[in-house]
Design an enzyme around this catalytic site. Structure first.
Site, PDB file in Angstrom:
ATOM      1  N   ASN A 189       0.788  -1.232   0.000  1.00 43.44           N
ATOM      2  CA  ASN A 189       0.000   0.000   0.000  1.00 43.44           C
ATOM      3  C   ASN A 189       0.814   1.274   0.000  1.00 43.44           C
ATOM      4  OD1 ASN A 189       0.767  -0.592   2.592  1.00 43.44           O
ATOM      5  ND2 ASN A 189      -1.149   0.049   3.539  1.00 43.44           N
TER       6      ASN A 189
ATOM      7  N   CYS B 200      -3.202   1.588   6.926  1.00 38.69           N
ATOM      8  CA  CYS B 200      -3.407   0.961   8.245  1.00 38.69           C
ATOM      9  C   CYS B 200      -3.796   1.985   9.285  1.00 38.69           C
ATOM     10  CB  CYS B 200      -2.141   0.258   8.668  1.00 38.69           C
ATOM     11  SG  CYS B 200      -0.797   1.405   8.703  1.00 38.69           S
TER      12      CYS B 200
ATOM     13  N   GLU C 248       8.807   3.633  14.169  1.00 38.28           N
ATOM     14  CA  GLU C 248       9.586   4.005  12.984  1.00 38.28           C
ATOM     15  C   GLU C 248       9.542   5.513  12.826  1.00 38.28           C
ATOM     16  OE1 GLU C 248       7.605   1.183  10.142  1.00 38.28           O
ATOM     17  OE2 GLU C 248       9.633   0.394   9.961  1.00 38.28           O
TER      18      GLU C 248
END
Ligand SMILES: NC(=O)C1=CN([C@@H]2O[C@H](COP(=O)(O)OP(=O)(O)OC[C@H]3O[C@@H](n4cnc5c(N)ncnc54)[C@H](OP(=O)(O)O)[C@@H]3O)[C@@H](O)[C@H]2O)C=CC1
Ligand SMILES: O=C(O)[C@H](O)CS(=O)(=O)O
Length: 484
Positions: free
Chosen positions: A159, A291, A465
């Site tokens: 994605n 997400c 991240e």
């Protein structure tokens, strides 16, 4: 779809391993297709175990020299990589639209977002600080240094074909690790192009390799190799959990960015126009295939009817079409199975009291285009309150009290992103502390950037991240106790 020669020049039909462009041992390959029309863009190698072992060996062999470089030397190379990616923003954007389907403007936006991780970690490379701690005796000194984890591997989803690569590769390289990446089979071309630009920027052979092929075979080597010290994965919770288990026998470090099911709450004191725009920004980005997108929308009863009306007007105005066409904001979904999941969620919503306000079916364009949809009168019994839809569907559920809103929001195994709109400071404090999520957007629907720690809790994963924390995922502390 005719693409420019400059974009075509970025299409690689080989894997990038140890500084070489290589085919699979069997010479077998698989097609990468355009979700808009099913046409083949290119073939890429079908790697198996042996090829993957060689890629990991190349990363192992390249590690000593790469970690010996100074932080400034690694930062310089990362800055050059960032510059090259931004120079090719248009071509990389077109390549992404070809293989993933998102509109070119959005794809170019992702390229800039992906590049921002490279820039961020080029800067962070020079700030991987240690510390000294007062010793317990006059002759003793305690020093804490930080070292690269070592050989890393990464597995990424379709994605965000660029950002999910740089969000892992940039911090790894910044701190002195080497890395082998397996991109999603639907969207490997962007990853291969990024590797080519990294090589042009001066990333040495073996430091950053990209392998394509059997997820199971490659994943098995990634998780079982004794040379690999860390695995970073972005994708579904089911696969992330399998990979975490497979890494356990060799005690590898893992970072997992997994599934989400973001609640989006609109309180009666919210700026309704702003809240509507926040849903548009969050829900319909990448046609809902993210997400962190709003998966279920909760609106306090006093403003429910007004909110549904205002949101519907904006959703009906969304232009659906080919990502290369002017003004298109909703491209095709990635696959037929993705459309079937959206249809399943809509049918379930209607079976549990939901009412279609707009959309609700496949688009007249056919293929995997789906009409942006608003469902009203939703209930907590709907499947979409427990499972991410991954499509352009906005189910709206009413709630009564602040406590009920928080209860509904937390009724999920996931905890990645959440959003709420309120202008009451006390409510902002109570709700932001009450919601179980790794990231919360307050009066905004867009929260993703390289400077903030991206990640979730519960079934949404482990680790962060981006931000300062992103370096921690690829470094180890070493404690030196010196007595003299
Ligand atoms: N938290 C986050 O940041 C993100 C979470 N996601 C979540 O991921 C899902 C959508 O992405 P999707 O690509 O379908 O997720 P998948 O988990 O199916 O695939 C993700 C990656 O894992 C690989 N893979 C699949 N099965 C295995 C296996 N047995 N061993 C090793 N690797 C494997 C895939 O390879 P292949 O393509 O070859 O099958 C792909 O590269 C959604 O749940 C979404 O919420 C997605 C992006 C970001
Ligand atoms: O894959 C995703 O959904 C991304 O992690 C979301 S974001 O970082 O691009 O917002």
């Amino acid at each position: 779809m005719p693409i420019s020669e400059a974009t075509r020049a970025l299409i690689y039909d080989r894997c990038y391993v140890g500084g070489e462009w290589v085919a699979s041992d069997s010479n077998e390959s698989f097609a990468v297709t355009n979700p808009a029309d099913g046409s083949e863009i290119a073939q890429v190698p079908a790697f198996g175990s042996a090829e993957t072992e060689r890629a990991i060996q190349a990363a192992h062999d390249a590690l000593p020299a790469w970690r010996q470089k100074t932080a400034a030397e690694r930062a310089t190379i990362l800055k050059k990589w960032h510059a090259l990616v931004m120079e090719k923003q248009q071509e990389l954007g077109e390549l992404m639209t070809l293989e993933q389907g998102k509109p070119v403007a959005e794809a170019k936006g992702e390229i800039a977002y992906a590049a921002s991780y490279i820039e961020w970690f080029a800067e962070e490379a020079r700030r991987v600080y240690g510390e000294t701690i007062p010793g317990l005796q006059t002759s003793q000194r305690i020093i804490v240094t930080r070292e690269p984890v070592g050989v890393c591997v990464a597995i990424t989803p379709w994605n965000f074909p660029a950002a999910m690569i740089t969000r892992k590769v940039a911090p790894a390289l910044a701190v002195g690790c080497t890395i082998v990446v397996k991109p999603a089979s639907e969207t490997p071309l962007t990853a291969l192009a990024l590797a080519a630009l990294a090589a042009e920027a001066g990333v040495p052979a073996g430091v950053f390799s990209v392998v394509t092929g059997s997820a199971k075979a490659i994943g098995k080597v990634f998780t079982e190799s004794e040379l690999v010290r860390k695995l970073s994965f972005t994708g579904s919770t089911a696969i992330g959990s399998l990979l975490m288990e497979a890494c356990a026998p060799s005690v590898k470090r893992v970072s997992l960015e997994l599934g989400g099911n973001a609640p989006f709450l609109v309180f009666d004191d919210a700026d309704i126009e702003a809240a509507v725009q926040g849903v548009m920004d969050s829900k319909f980005r990448n046609a809902g295939q993210t997400c962190v997108c709003a998966n279920r929308i909760y609106v306090q009863k006093g403003v429910y009817a007004d909110f549904v009306e205002k949101l519907t007007k904006k959703v009906e105005a969304l232009k659906v079409g080919n990502g290369f066409d002017e003004g298109v904001v909703i491209g095709p979904l990635i696959s037929e199975s993705a459309v079937e999941k959206v249809e399943e969620h809509i049918a379930d919503a209607l079976a549990h009291g939901g009412r279609i306000v707009c959309g609700g079916s496949r688009h007249e364009l056919g293929g995997t285009w789906f009409t942006p949809t608003v469902i009203a009168d939703g209930t907590q019994k709907m499947l979409c309150t427990r499972e991410e839809t991954f499509g352009p569907v906005a189910p709206i559920i009413a709630f009564d009290t602040e406590e009920q809103g928080i209860e509904f929001a937390n009724a999920t195994e996931f905890g990645l992103a959440a959003y709420f709109y309120s202008r009451d400071l006390g409510r902002v404090r109570r709700v932001s502390e009450g919601i179980e999520a790794g990231m919360i957007g307050i009066n905004t629907g867009l929260i993703s950037n390289a400077t903030a720690p991206f990640g979730g809790i519960k079934a949404s994963g482990l680790g962060r991240e981006g931000a300062r924390q992103g370096i921690d995922e690829y470094s180890e502390f070493k404690y030196l106790c010196i007595d003299s």
